[in-house]
Motif scaffolding. Structure first.
Motif, PDB file in Angstrom:
ATOM      1  N   HIS A  30       0.825  -1.200   0.000  1.00 53.62           N
ATOM      2  CA  HIS A  30       0.000   0.000   0.000  1.00 53.62           C
ATOM      3  C   HIS A  30       0.868   1.263   0.000  1.00 53.62           C
ATOM      4  CE1 HIS A  30      -3.497   2.520   0.760  1.00 53.62           C
ATOM      5  NE2 HIS A  30      -2.839   3.090   1.772  1.00 53.62           N
ATOM      6  N   HIS A  31       2.053   1.179   0.634  1.00 55.26           N
ATOM      7  CA  HIS A  31       2.971   2.317   0.669  1.00 55.26           C
ATOM      8  C   HIS A  31       4.142   2.082  -0.293  1.00 55.26           C
ATOM      9  CE1 HIS A  31       0.892   2.524   4.608  1.00 55.26           C
ATOM     10  NE2 HIS A  31       1.036   3.838   4.480  1.00 55.26           N
ATOM     11  N   TRP A  32       3.871   1.518  -1.459  1.00 55.05           N
ATOM     12  CA  TRP A  32       4.925   1.173  -2.430  1.00 55.05           C
ATOM     13  C   TRP A  32       5.742   2.388  -2.850  1.00 55.05           C
ATOM     14  CZ3 TRP A  32       4.763   3.760  -7.015  1.00 55.05           C
ATOM     15  CH2 TRP A  32       3.545   4.391  -7.344  1.00 55.05           C
ATOM     16  N   TYR A  33       5.118   3.546  -2.876  1.00 56.71           N
ATOM     17  CA  TYR A  33       5.813   4.741  -3.329  1.00 56.71           C
ATOM     18  C   TYR A  33       6.969   5.110  -2.398  1.00 56.71           C
ATOM     19  CZ  TYR A  33       2.701   6.711   0.213  1.00 56.71           C
ATOM     20  OH  TYR A  33       2.034   6.955   1.372  1.00 56.71           O
ATOM     21  N   LEU A  34       6.834   4.795  -1.088  1.00 52.05           N
ATOM     22  CA  LEU A  34       7.927   5.069  -0.162  1.00 52.05           C
ATOM     23  C   LEU A  34       9.160   4.238  -0.515  1.00 52.05           C
ATOM     24  CD1 LEU A  34       6.098   5.216   3.299  1.00 52.05           C
ATOM     25  CD2 LEU A  34       6.941   7.127   1.931  1.00 52.05           C
ATOM     26  N   VAL A  36       9.866   3.032  -3.547  1.00 55.34           N
ATOM     27  CA  VAL A  36      10.419   3.535  -4.810  1.00 55.34           C
ATOM     28  C   VAL A  36      11.290   4.757  -4.542  1.00 55.34           C
ATOM     29  CG1 VAL A  36       9.843   4.577  -7.031  1.00 55.34           C
ATOM     30  CG2 VAL A  36       8.528   2.632  -6.202  1.00 55.34           C
ATOM     31  N   ILE A  37      10.773   5.679  -3.720  1.00 57.94           N
ATOM     32  CA  ILE A  37      11.555   6.876  -3.378  1.00 57.94           C
ATOM     33  C   ILE A  37      12.830   6.488  -2.634  1.00 57.94           C
ATOM     34  CG2 ILE A  37      11.551   8.991  -2.011  1.00 57.94           C
ATOM     35  CD1 ILE A  37       8.547   9.204  -2.559  1.00 57.94           C
ATOM     36  N   PRO A 508      12.172   2.935   4.564  1.00 59.40           N
ATOM     37  CA  PRO A 508      10.723   2.909   4.297  1.00 59.40           C
ATOM     38  C   PRO A 508       9.992   1.831   5.083  1.00 59.40           C
ATOM     39  CG  PRO A 508      11.936   3.129   2.250  1.00 59.40           C
ATOM     40  CD  PRO A 508      12.938   2.830   3.310  1.00 59.40           C
ATOM     41  N   ASP A 754      -6.657  -2.777  -2.120  1.00 61.34           N
ATOM     42  CA  ASP A 754      -5.596  -2.064  -2.837  1.00 61.34           C
ATOM     43  C   ASP A 754      -5.213  -2.739  -4.144  1.00 61.34           C
ATOM     44  OD1 ASP A 754      -4.312  -4.311  -1.970  1.00 61.34           O
ATOM     45  OD2 ASP A 754      -2.981  -3.278  -0.556  1.00 61.34           O
TER      46      ASP A 754
END
Length: 800
Positions: A30-34, A36-37, A508, A754
């Motif tokens: 759900h927090h995949w963007y963290l 990636v960053i 992350p 999700d």
């Protein structure tokens, strides 16, 4: 109570573990963007860090350590003490000597290029320009405060330069201009900057003065010694740094200095023997010259060429006694030298060995050798070292032993001298009976022969000592000069990248864990089960649509199927399929109880049953807003006798169930909720409808739902995922339990989907467990496979 226990079995047995790894995976996804960053940032930082990478080289040379290297048998017997002492021939001791502060200091002093570091600075890398610097700095004087300061030198094409200091506030005003090859004087240093490269141009570089102590400490700390193979005497000397040329020069000079030092130590005993013999020769030569002159003068004045045969025989006997007397005198002189040396000159080095003078007493030789070994061992350690005091104590003990041996040998020498004097007196009596002239001649000739033999003996010993000194070679041998063996940090780039990547994933992960653990809202069925004792009988997924009739408009969706599961579960609870009154409530506004009640009414009406939705949230009604109802009358108007029940029940187009609005907001809602007419109203509604769905006020805000809960068959506590406060919900559920509110069950609303297989699988698993199991059997594997089929059947409705 048994029904409630049965209702809880599917969850308590299915999810009895406190940790659900798949649930945590869904949180991370759900927090995949963290992630990636984090990965992008970590790889960027790793790239920047790798730009600063410089290779680290291991440089090494090898030396063969010869332990107990022997000399020739004859020369060893004659010149014991001329070779290196056994303490120095010990391999372990020689390794210690190689790393000793004194030896490293000698090497540093003999390499003047080490005293200035030449440095180039780039955007990412800082390099030492040893042997590649375009300039060379000769320093005649460097102030103590100038050591360690990084000076910047701006080189100009016109042959001049400017020296400044950038990184030190105390010397920020330093600006020194000069010309190549010309001396420059400043309070910090007196130097001459020589240009080695004619094409230096306009460039900047840096230099730093290194003091002797820092250089010695630096090299001594980095020196490493290891035998090439186990059991061998070949020693590898290595250094590791980013400047291999400097390490090569240092190791080569270290080996050279070590071998020279070894040879000097070997020659030390020989020099002392030669000095002792020279001192004796100086004394004997004077006596020889006097006796030779006396004999010549006597013969010339008395015209005597030779003596008689009898006189010659007596003279021969006397000569033997004289030779014996010389040996006794030599021993006595050595005893005097040794006694004086032990009492006054122990700091001068090793002791002259007795064998070098022909004294072969084994006890004395062993004792002197022991003192020499202890002295050399003590010389290898500083005064503050524990072993220095230990060796000093052992030396004092050995000195006492030697002095005792000398006293005993002096006693023996006195006995020999007394015996010698008795025998000599007999010969002297015979000589005294000779004629006066012959007697005088014998006396002069005897003295001359004694001095001549003594002088010849020392000349022989001196020649032998010089021959052996000239033939001395170092005990050790340089096998390989220093060279670069390998790059020791070739894998540092990959390790740096991996380390930063791990941090890019770990950080992350920690953030997600902190977010989830610090989340004060309900976000899973486990939170609902832990916070209350009310059985959880259903879950409703999150939808993007705000249409209140979503169930009616999407009868084949998974969203609708979840309400069918709840409907079936309620029928199982009340043990009938009609005449059911259901109340929904929540902790506070916004938990979705009204939206849930509308869709629950829709699912009942889809079964062709008469259903009515009653808005009992008379303090803050919301059903009218959902259906855009403008009629002001409703339940409150009926309860105060302003209208009949039929006048307030609405039959909206395209809505399969009837609606009873809340009506006007009364000034006394609490009293209306507890009126007898309200009870009569619900009795009438039960008679008219198969299902009565009541949307009540939030029970966590007001107590209106308490009265309605007593009238309902099933009371549903709607908990919203990500919205309902866990602490508030837990306290409220505990209070409701204490208040004995009957038939209370939980519904979790707005469960996130999700898009992951596990998230959607959980939703359909809830639907299967709640909708299709009147009893829980042990055939769990079959049920799981059935739910997976169920999941695939409704996999096409994610757009709602």
């Amino acid at each position: 109570m048994d029904q409630q226990n049965n209702l809880q079995k599917p969850f308590s047995e299915e999810e009895e573990s406190g940790f659900d790894i798949m649930e945590w995976i869904s949180y991370f996804l759900h927090h995949w963007y963290l992630f990636v960053i984090g990965i992008i940032v970590s790889l960027g930082l790793a790239y920047l860090e790798n730009r600063t990478w410089l290779p680290t080289f291991q440089t090494a040379g090898t030396v063969m350590i010869e332990e107990n290297k022997n000399m020739g048998n004859g020369s060893q017997a004659l010149m014991q003490g001329f070779g290196i002492q056994s303490g120095y021939r010990n391999m372990s001791n020689q390794v210690i000597m190689l790393s000793s502060n004194d030896l490293v200091s000698k090497v540093v002093d003999s390499l003047p290029f080490l005293k200035v570091d030449y440095i180039s600075k780039g955007s990412f890398k800082t390099r030492n320009l040893y042997n590649t610097s375009p300039i060379y700095i000769e320093s005649n004087y460097v102030a103590p405060e100038a050591y360690g300061i990084l000076f910047k030198i701006k080189m100009r094409a016109n042959g001049t330069y400017l020296i400044t200091v950038d990184d030190n506030k105390h010397f920020s005003n330093v600006k020194i201009e000069g010309r190549y090859g010309q001396p420059v004087q400043h309070n910090l240093f007196f130097i001459t900057v020589n240009c080695i490269n004619k094409y230096v141009g306009n460039n900047d570089m840096y230099f730093k003065f290194r003091d002797r102590e820092s250089l010695v400490s630096d090299f001594a700390s980095r020196l490493n010694f290891a035998y090439v193979t186990e059991g061998s005497s070949v020693l590898r000397i290595s250094l590791t740094s980013e400047t291999p040329d400097r390490d090569i020069d240092f190791i080569n000079k270290l080996c050279e200095t070590f071998l020279n030092d070894n040879l000097e130590r070997k020659n030390d005993a020989a020099n002392k023997t030669i000095k002792f013999i020279d001192d004796q020769l100086a004394s004997v030569s004077k006596s020889l010259a006097v006796s030779e002159g006396q004999m010549t003068d006597f013969r010339q004045s008395n015209k005597i060429v030779d003596v008689s045969s009898h006189t010659s025989e007596l003279l021969g006997k006397a000569s033997k006694f004289d030779a014996e007397q010389s040996a006794l005198k030599l021993r006595e002189n050595y005893f005097d030298y040794l006694t004086k040396y032990l009492k006054t000159n122990m700091a001068d080095g090793t002791i002259l060995a007795p064998a070098s003078l022909g004294l072969n007493d084994p006890m004395l030789i062993a004792a002197v050798q022991q003192i020499n070994d202890l002295y050399l061992q003590r010389a290898d350690v500083p005064e503050k070292n524990f072993y220095y005091a230990k060796y000093t104590k052992q030396i004092e003990s050995a000195k006492g032993t030697v002095l005792e041996i000398i006293r005993n040998m002096r006693t023996a020498l006195d006995i020999e001298k007394n015996d010698f004097n008795k025998r000599l007196s007999g010969v002297n009596k015979e000589i005294e009976e000779l004629p006066k002239k012959e007697l005088e001649m014998i006396s002069i000739e005897r003295k001359y022969k004694v001095d001549d033999n003594y002088y010849t003996f020392f000349l022989q010993k001196r020649a032998e000592s010089q021959i052996l000194k000239a033939s001395n070679t170092p005990d050790n041998e340089l096998l390989d000069k220093a060279r670069v063996l390998s790059i020791t940090n070739s894998d540092k780039k990959s390790k740096t990248t991996l380390m930063f990547l791990l941090f890019g994933i770990l950080i992350p992960t920690i953030i997600v864990i902190i977010i989830e653990l610090s989340n004060s809202t309900v976000h899973s069925t486990k939170d609902v089960e832990k916070s209350s004792s009310f059985p959880l009988i259903g879950a409703v997924r999150h939808t993007k649509s705000t249409d209140p009739l979503l169930v009616a408009k999407n009868p084949r969706s998974s969203f609708t199927e979840m309400f069918r599961a709840i409907r079936t579960r309620i029928e199982f609870i009340v043990q009938r399929k009609t005449n059911i009154m259901i109340m929904s409530t929540s902790t506070e506004s916004g938990d979705g109880k009204t939206y849930f009640s509308i869709n629950l009414a829709s699912i009942y009406s889809m079964a062709s049953k008469k259903t009515i939705l009653v808005d009992m949230d008379i303090r803050k009604p919301s059903v009218n807003q959902r259906f855009n109802i403008v009629q002001p009358n409703g339940v409150t108007n009926y309860l105060v006798n302003q209208c009949t029940l039929d006048e307030v029940i609405l039959h909206l187009p395209k809505v399969d169930f009837d609606i009873l609005p809340a009506g006007s907001i009364p000034p006394n809602p609490g009293e209306l909720i507890r009126s007898d007419k309200l009870i009569e109203m619900f009795k009438e509604l039960r008679n008219r409808y198969d299902y009565v769905i009541v949307d009540s006020s939030p029970i966590g805000m007001v107590t209106d739902a308490y009265a309605l809960a007593q009238l309902s068959d099933v009371n549903l506590f709607v908990v919203r995922n990500g919205k309902t406060n866990k602490s508030f919900f837990k306290k409220l559920a505990t209070q409701l339990k204490i208040d004995n509110i009957p038939n209370m069950y939980s519904i979790i609303n707005d469960v996130e989907d999700d898009g992951t297989r596990y998230s959607r699988y959980k939703l359909y698993k809830y639907a299967y467990l709640f909708g299709y199991s009147y009893g829980y059997t042990s055939n769990n594997k079959k049920r799981k496979s059935d739910s997976e089929k169920y999941f695939h059947y409704y996999e096409d409705d994610t757009e709602i």
